[in-house]
Write an enzyme that holds these catalytic residues in place. Structure first.
Site, short mmCIF file in Angstrom:
data_model
loop_
_atom_site.label_atom_id
_atom_site.label_comp_id
_atom_site.label_asym_id
_atom_site.label_seq_id
_atom_site.Cartn_x
_atom_site.Cartn_y
_atom_site.Cartn_z
N ILE A 187 -77.93 99.23 -11.00
CA ILE A 187 -77.63 97.94 -11.63
C ILE A 187 -76.13 97.62 -11.57
O ILE A 187 -75.72 96.50 -11.86
CB ILE A 187 -78.15 97.89 -13.08
CG1 ILE A 187 -77.67 99.13 -13.87
CG2 ILE A 187 -79.66 97.83 -13.12
CD1 ILE A 187 -76.39 98.96 -14.59
N ALA A 188 -75.32 98.60 -11.18
CA ALA A 188 -73.89 98.39 -11.00
C ALA A 188 -73.36 99.48 -10.08
O ALA A 188 -73.85 100.60 -10.09
CB ALA A 188 -73.15 98.43 -12.34
N ALA A 189 -72.36 99.11 -9.25
CA ALA A 189 -71.72 100.09 -8.36
C ALA A 189 -70.22 99.88 -8.45
O ALA A 189 -69.72 98.77 -8.20
CB ALA A 189 -72.21 99.91 -6.93
N ALA A 190 -69.50 100.93 -8.84
CA ALA A 190 -68.05 100.83 -9.01
C ALA A 190 -67.34 101.73 -8.00
O ALA A 190 -67.96 102.22 -7.05
CB ALA A 190 -67.69 101.21 -10.44
N LEU A 192 -66.03 104.79 -8.14
CA LEU A 192 -66.31 106.22 -8.06
C LEU A 192 -67.79 106.56 -8.12
O LEU A 192 -68.17 107.69 -7.81
CB LEU A 192 -65.59 106.97 -9.19
CG LEU A 192 -64.07 106.79 -9.28
CD1 LEU A 192 -63.49 107.74 -10.31
CD2 LEU A 192 -63.40 106.98 -7.93
N GLY A 193 -68.62 105.63 -8.54
CA GLY A 193 -70.04 105.94 -8.65
C GLY A 193 -70.87 104.69 -8.87
O GLY A 193 -70.35 103.58 -8.89
N GLN A 194 -72.18 104.89 -9.03
CA GLN A 194 -73.07 103.77 -9.31
C GLN A 194 -73.98 104.14 -10.48
O GLN A 194 -74.20 105.31 -10.77
CB GLN A 194 -73.89 103.37 -8.09
CG GLN A 194 -74.78 104.44 -7.50
CD GLN A 194 -75.28 104.04 -6.12
OE1 GLN A 194 -74.58 103.38 -5.34
NE2 GLN A 194 -76.51 104.42 -5.79
N LYS A 209 -75.19 107.62 -14.45
CA LYS A 209 -74.08 107.40 -13.53
C LYS A 209 -74.05 108.53 -12.51
O LYS A 209 -74.02 109.71 -12.88
CB LYS A 209 -72.78 107.34 -14.34
CG LYS A 209 -71.54 106.95 -13.57
CD LYS A 209 -70.45 106.68 -14.61
CE LYS A 209 -69.08 106.76 -14.03
NZ LYS A 209 -68.05 106.55 -15.06
N ASP A 343 -57.77 102.70 -18.43
CA ASP A 343 -58.43 101.81 -17.46
C ASP A 343 -59.33 100.79 -18.18
O ASP A 343 -60.53 100.74 -17.93
CB ASP A 343 -59.25 102.64 -16.48
CG ASP A 343 -59.68 101.84 -15.25
OD1 ASP A 343 -59.03 100.82 -14.96
OD2 ASP A 343 -60.66 102.24 -14.60
#
Length: 665
Positions: A187-190, A192-194, A209, A343
């Site tokens: 549902i989200a991908a950043a 360093l990970g998803q 995660k 962050d």
């Protein structure tokens, strides 16, 4: 979680592909959830020059070890440099050509999309840069801002097969055996990970995660190249005095910690212990039995990004209030406990549907030591006080200037930086404008930026960027000053008591207006405790450390009491002379203008205290009784009463004697 191994095979196991693995314990003994996997028999010494970096070799950031690794892989390094330089130069060449044709970046969506795609292709380190820029509407055109925002959690996902393999390797079983449900796609991908939305067997909703593949290799080579570049700049550009290598190493430490999800889970729990009690702050729970180095399972939070102001408004939530909550939380992180979120971009901050501010990502955290925390508060006081000579000394204590630096030319330079605040409160400035002005000053004079400072500024500037996005008139420093005022009034630390003395006294004179401002600001702080302020003030004033303030405060209170007594006696003698007809009694003059001004200040302070949260008239008598019986107050009270009585008697005797002399003539 890794499955427990039988006694005969405590040091080896097999992964899902049948490869032999060794188990290496890298944290304290008996902490089975913190075991990590590495290929058995494949030590750093026997790896081939083309072998990728393994987690076991580079679990923690070690610049010397990284340098040794890449010194024998120069071809790989040059290939990476070309990979970064070629598309970057082409992009900026395109911007230059657009400018020649009169096309501005702010009107060019195609270039904004290209910028996002470029940062995505370059990898996690550059995505982090894009995330920071995505919170700065004052620096980045809106059309680019919209695209860069997608870097927070809308990056390309990696295949589910790899993610499921990581879950099995890290937790010891197939995802279907661990979770009751798992979303078919992330549902989200950043960077360093998803993240997948899941449900445990007991029905609790969770966020799962999973780390990106080959992440350590990509991050490590970029840090190596940037560190080499930083070292070259420091050596060859004498104008650059900041410790660029140290700053990069600090960032490297934080990124490597961020790649360890066990460390992130521990950060989340520590964050909850320190700040979870703050009103309307929410910290999700960590599920340790489903967490390891590359997989993190935490409580699922339903909410809306802070930058989605329209959606927040539709839910009846005040986004500006949540930013105020975030600022107060950040102040406690930076100035009270020192453990801070480095962050805080919009992807990591959610407005929950019940009106709370939820923090989601605890990978990049940092710490500030107590001397630095107190030094920052002292610096704020000296800026407010316009004591720029003391401000330069603060910068020595904060390690921006070496102790042997000639501070003489820097004092007027500070005065010039803050000149635009002379006619207004410093709280009306914004952090970005101050840091920009200070950056120019630091370039001109022998300043060096300490490594810890870079992450503090990143955190504050990012938070301010979100605030400006929600409300262009939001001033972070204005919201911060109530907290600073509260700390000055309540913190018993010697450093802050000295700052309080410097704030309240100038050339030996007590500045009532400063005390009024402190009390006004402090009462707006969420956890301001009036009883605590009174008790700590009495303790301090009755102690040897507080003698300077107590002596002068007694003088000021005497001025106020003297003004009252003068006015009473003036009115009394006037009545005797005019109505009773006793002309022998001289009319006592009313209070002087200075005494009357002191009396007005005292009246205003009493009014401020009456309007302060926690002031209860019904509890006034018990509170006064409690103060009266306090042995520490006796000396102070006796001193005040003795000096006042002596002064009053002297005046009455003087007036009576003067009256007799008049009668004799």
């Amino acid at each position: 979680m890794l499955k427990t191994l039988p006694p005969s095979s405590q040091n080896t196991a097999e992964d899902s592909h049948g490869n032999e693995l060794s188990l290496t314990e890298v944290l304290p003994e008996n902490d089975t959830k913190k075991l990590m996997i590495q290929p058995a028999g494949l030590s750093a010494e026997r790896r081939s020059p083309t072998s990728p970096i393994t987690e076991s070799e580079f679990l923690y950031y070690n610049p010397q070890k990284i340098a040794a690794h890449y010194q024998s892989r120069l071809g790989q390094v040059f290939k990476r440099i070309l990979t970064v330089l070629k598309p970057t130069l082409l992009y900026f060449l395109g911007l230059w050509w657009d400018q020649r044709r009169g096309i501005a970046l702010k009107d060019n969506r195609r270039r904004a999309v290209q910028l996002r795609e470029l940062l995505t292709r370059l990898g996690p380190a550059y995505i982090k840069i894009g995330q920071a820029l995505s919170t700065r509407p004052d620096l980045v055109p809106p059309i680019c801002l919209e695209e860069l925002t997608k870097l927070q959690d809308q990056l390309p996902a990696f295949p589910n097969e790899i993610a499921y393999q990581f879950i099995e390797e890290e937790l010891g079983d197939k995802p279907a055996e661990i979770y009751a449900e798992l979303s078919p796609q992330p549902i989200a991908a950043a960077s360093l990970g998803q993240v997948y939305k899941g449900k445990l067997k007991n029905g609790e909703e969770v966020a799962v995660k999973v780390q990106r593949p080959d992440l350590r290799e990509k991050i490590t080579i970029d840090l190596y190249i940037l560190r080499k570049l930083a070292g070259w700049i420091q050596k060859n550009l004498k104008r650059v005095r900041s410790d660029l290598v140290g700053i990069l190493d600090e960032l490297g430490d934080r990124i490597f910690e961020e790649m360890d999800y066990i460390h992130e889970g521990e950060n989340a729990e520590r964050f909850f212990e320190l700040y979870g009690h703050i009103q309307d702050i929410y910290v999700p729970k960590i599920y340790w039995e489903y967490t390891n180095r590359r997989v993190l399972t935490m409580e699922w939070i339903n909410g809306i990004k802070l930058t989605q102001s329209e959606e927040i408004k539709k839910q009846g939530i005040d986004a500006r209030y949540l930013i105020e909550v975030g600022v107060q939380c950040s102040l406690r992180q930076l100035l009270e406990h020192g453990f801070f979120h480095a962050d805080p971009h919009p992807g990591n901050l959610l407005a929950t549907y019940d009106g709370k501010l939820a923090y989601l990502d605890f990978g990049m955290m940092s710490e500030i030591k107590p001397p630095q925390r107190y030094g920052l508060i002292e610096a704020i006081v000296h800026v407010v006080n316009r004591d720029f000579d003391l401000l330069t000394q603060d910068y020595v204590k904060l390690e921006f200037l070496s102790p042997d630096t000639d501070l003489t030319p820097i004092i007027p330079a500070f005065a010039k930086v803050f000149a635009n605040a002379q006619g207004a409160s410093v709280a009306e400035l914004n952090i970005k404008s101050i840091t920009d002005d200070l950056s120019a000053l630091m370039y001109e004079y022998p300043f060096r930026v300490p490594p810890y400072y870079a992450l503090i500024i990143r955190s504050l500037v990012t938070l301010e960027g979100i605030a400006i996005y929600i409300d262009p008139n939001f001033k972070v420093l204005s919201e911060a000053y109530p907290y600073v005022s509260k700390r000055l009034l309540t913190d018993p630390a010697d450093e802050l008591r000295t700052s309080l003395q410097e704030l309240l006294f100038k050339d030996g004179k007590f500045r009532w207006n400063r005390l009024e401002n402190l009390l006004k600001n402090a009462r707006n702080s969420q956890d301001y405790d009036l009883d605590l302020v009174v008790n700590q003030a009495l303790d301090f004033l009755s102690s040897p450390r507080g003698k300077f303030i107590s002596d002068r405060l007694v003088d000021e209170l005497l001025n106020g009491l003297d003004a009252v007594s003068r006015n009473v006696l003036h009115n009394f003698t006037y009545l005797l002379r005019e109505r009773v007809g006793i002309t022998a009694v001289n009319e006592i003059p009313a209070a002087t203008a200075e005494q009357q001004q002191t009396l007005e200040h005292i009246k205003r302070i009493v009014g401020i205290l009456r309007e302060t949260r926690g002031f209860d008239p019904s509890q006034l008598a018990p509170q006064i009784a409690k103060i009266v019986v306090n042995p520490k107050v006796h000396n102070l009270g006796q001193q005040l009463a003795s000096r006042f009585t002596q002064k009053a008697l002297t005046r009455v005797i003087r007036q009576l004697l003067a009256g007799e002399e008049v009668k004799a003539y």
